[in-house]
Design an enzyme around this catalytic site. Structure first.
Site, PDB file in Angstrom:
ATOM      1  N   SER A 127       0.712  -1.293   0.154  1.00 35.75           N
ATOM      2  CA  SER A 127      -0.008   0.082   0.053  1.00 35.75           C
ATOM      3  C   SER A 127       0.895   1.400  -0.009  1.00 35.75           C
ATOM      4  CB  SER A 127      -0.916   0.053   1.318  1.00 35.75           C
ATOM      5  OG  SER A 127      -1.398   1.236   1.404  1.00 35.75           O
ATOM      6  N   TYR A 140      -3.616  -1.039  10.213  1.00 34.64           N
ATOM      7  CA  TYR A 140      -3.802  -1.262   8.950  1.00 34.64           C
ATOM      8  C   TYR A 140      -2.248  -0.913   8.273  1.00 34.64           C
ATOM      9  CZ  TYR A 140      -4.856  -1.289   3.854  1.00 34.64           C
ATOM     10  OH  TYR A 140      -4.873  -1.606   2.455  1.00 34.64           O
TER      11      TYR A 140
HETATM   12  P1  NAD Z   1     -11.436  -6.089  -2.023  1.00 36.21           P
HETATM   13  O1  NAD Z   1     -12.243  -6.195  -0.848  1.00 36.21           O
HETATM   14  O2  NAD Z   1     -12.183  -5.742  -3.287  1.00 36.21           O
HETATM   15  O3  NAD Z   1     -10.884  -7.608  -2.347  1.00 36.21           O
HETATM   16  C1  NAD Z   1     -10.162  -8.502  -1.276  1.00 36.21           C
HETATM   17  C2  NAD Z   1     -10.346  -9.940  -1.390  1.00 36.21           C
HETATM   18  O4  NAD Z   1      -9.593 -10.611  -0.570  1.00 36.21           O
HETATM   19  C3  NAD Z   1     -11.724 -10.392  -1.503  1.00 36.21           C
HETATM   20  O5  NAD Z   1     -11.992 -11.118  -2.633  1.00 36.21           O
HETATM   21  C4  NAD Z   1     -11.795 -10.905  -0.253  1.00 36.21           C
HETATM   22  O6  NAD Z   1     -12.945 -12.022  -0.201  1.00 36.21           O
HETATM   23  C5  NAD Z   1     -10.545 -11.734  -0.116  1.00 36.21           C
HETATM   24  N1  NAD Z   1     -10.233 -11.839   1.338  1.00 36.21           N
HETATM   25  C6  NAD Z   1     -10.465 -11.410   2.367  1.00 36.21           C
HETATM   26  N2  NAD Z   1     -10.045 -11.808   3.507  1.00 36.21           N
HETATM   27  C7  NAD Z   1      -9.511 -13.076   3.138  1.00 36.21           C
HETATM   28  C8  NAD Z   1      -9.233 -14.352   3.799  1.00 36.21           C
HETATM   29  N3  NAD Z   1      -9.173 -14.032   5.214  1.00 36.21           N
HETATM   30  N4  NAD Z   1      -8.701 -14.957   3.055  1.00 36.21           N
HETATM   31  C9  NAD Z   1      -9.160 -15.260   1.654  1.00 36.21           C
HETATM   32  N5  NAD Z   1      -9.214 -14.214   0.946  1.00 36.21           N
HETATM   33  C10 NAD Z   1      -9.738 -13.201   1.694  1.00 36.21           C
HETATM   34  O7  NAD Z   1     -10.108  -5.120  -1.772  1.00 36.21           O
HETATM   35  P2  NAD Z   1      -8.998  -4.545  -2.800  1.00 36.21           P
HETATM   36  O8  NAD Z   1      -9.147  -3.157  -2.702  1.00 36.21           O
HETATM   37  O9  NAD Z   1      -8.867  -5.227  -4.128  1.00 36.21           O
HETATM   38  O10 NAD Z   1      -7.613  -4.854  -1.877  1.00 36.21           O
HETATM   39  C11 NAD Z   1      -6.822  -6.065  -2.471  1.00 36.21           C
HETATM   40  C12 NAD Z   1      -5.452  -5.699  -1.726  1.00 36.21           C
HETATM   41  O11 NAD Z   1      -4.962  -4.467  -1.997  1.00 36.21           O
HETATM   42  C13 NAD Z   1      -5.610  -5.775  -0.144  1.00 36.21           C
HETATM   43  O12 NAD Z   1      -4.411  -6.396   0.458  1.00 36.21           O
HETATM   44  C14 NAD Z   1      -5.513  -4.202   0.371  1.00 36.21           C
HETATM   45  O13 NAD Z   1      -5.264  -3.944   1.308  1.00 36.21           O
HETATM   46  C15 NAD Z   1      -4.560  -3.634  -0.941  1.00 36.21           C
HETATM   47  N6  NAD Z   1      -4.643  -2.334  -1.094  1.00 36.21           N
HETATM   48  C16 NAD Z   1      -6.039  -1.609  -1.344  1.00 36.21           C
HETATM   49  C17 NAD Z   1      -6.024  -0.345  -1.705  1.00 36.21           C
HETATM   50  C18 NAD Z   1      -7.398   0.374  -2.282  1.00 36.21           C
HETATM   51  O14 NAD Z   1      -7.633   1.478  -2.192  1.00 36.21           O
HETATM   52  N7  NAD Z   1      -8.290  -0.613  -2.799  1.00 36.21           N
HETATM   53  C19 NAD Z   1      -5.048   0.467  -1.430  1.00 36.21           C
HETATM   54  C20 NAD Z   1      -3.866  -0.010  -1.226  1.00 36.21           C
HETATM   55  C21 NAD Z   1      -3.747  -1.351  -1.010  1.00 36.21           C
END
Ligand code: NAD
Length: 242
Positions: A127, A140
């Site tokens: 992130s 986080y």
């Molecule tokens: P999202 O919620 O759309 O997708 C996350 C996925 O992870 C989902 O399919 C969920 O079911 C799965 N998941 C959650 N807990 C789980 C578990 N215990 N076991 C298996 N699968 C699990 O989120 P996203 O925004 O696509 O995030 C993906 C990654 O990107 C994360 O690590 C998040 O921290 C990181 N991220 C997101 C952002 C943002 O702004 N969206 C920014 C920086 C980093």
């Protein structure tokens, strides 16, 4: 022969966009998630990434099906917005388990396979909070900074095994995770969702929040380049450049 990638959290957001990018490139995709993906091209394996047994079992299934694991993307994660005083020990444990311990478990399962086959490319999803602090984001952010450190040390430990380990560091990206986060903020603050979305975009030097497809492009790119390892790659519309 077609290549294979394992992606955690491949059923939504960034993980799903990455899975779809790999599929378009003809790569066989195995998605580890607790929710089934909408895309039937993904070989779905139910797996709670917070469990080392579940990860070991899922990775073994992939290895027995395809033999070689060319690429692996550690992406599953959950968001949590709170100050230290508002964070319980249970909240802390859940975030560390799902965001950080899962990355360790995943690396621990995949690295011996990549080592034995003599090659591998790993991409961790960290992130922008690997670089900067944000309000109400201490734990986080700490899990994401920890992933950055895991990436760099692991890259060094496995560099002479022809294994590359890099991390993408997204800023604000429009995924279900982001939508839930701003909905929760809207509930707490009474500010309308639309207003928050406009404000979020205005905070970014590029005046927009990111699309998951952009992060997916960078993830795919990092599985294709050679001689790049231990890198933390911001993809945040310039947010951390200031
Ligand atoms: P999202 O919620 O759309 O997708 C996350 C996925 O992870 C989902 O399919 C969920 O079911 C799965 N998941 C959650 N807990 C789980 C578990 N215990 N076991 C298996 N699968 C699990 O989120 P996203 O925004 O696509 O995030 C993906 C990654 O990107 C994360 O690590 C998040 O921290 C990181 N991220 C997101 C952002 C943002 O702004 N969206 C920014 C920086 C980093």
């Amino acid at each position: 022969m077609s290549k294979t990638v394992i992606i955690t959290g491949a059923s939504s957001g960034i993980g799903l966009a990455a899975a779809e990018h790999f599929l378009r490139e003809g790569v066989a995709v195995f998605g580890l998630d607790i929710v089934e993906p909408g895309n039937s091209g993904i070989n779905y394996i139910h797996c709670d990434v917070a469990s080392i047994e579940a990860i070991n079992d899922a990775v073994s299934v992939v290895q027995s099906e395809v033999g070689v694991i060319d690429y692996a993307v550690s992406n599953a994660g959950v968001h949590f917005s709170a100050t230290i005083e508002q964070t319980s020990e249970q909240d802390f444990d859940r975030l560390v388990d799902v965001n950080f311990k899962s990355s360790f478990f995943f690396l621990k399962a995949v690295l011996p396979i990549m080592k034995a086959q003599g090659h591998g490319k790993l991409v961790m999803v960290a992130s922008d909070q690997a670089f900067i602090g944000k309000r109400s984001s201490a734990i986080y952010g700490a899990t994401k900074a920890a992933i950055a450190q895991l990436t760099k040390s692991t890259a060094l430990d496995y560099a002479d095994h022809n294994i590359q380990v890099n991390a993408v560091c997204p800023g604000t990206v429009n995924t279900p995770l982001y939508q839930h986060a701003i909905a929760a903020y809207s509930d707490r603050s009474g500010i309308a969702m639309e207003e928050i979305e406009v404000e979020e975009a205005a905070c970014q030097p590029m005046n927009q929040v990111g699309k998951p497809e952009a992060v997916a492009d960078l993830i795919y790119f990092l599985t294709q380049v050679d001689f790049a390892t231990g890198g933390l790659y911001p993809i945040d519309g310039g947010y951390t450049a200031r």
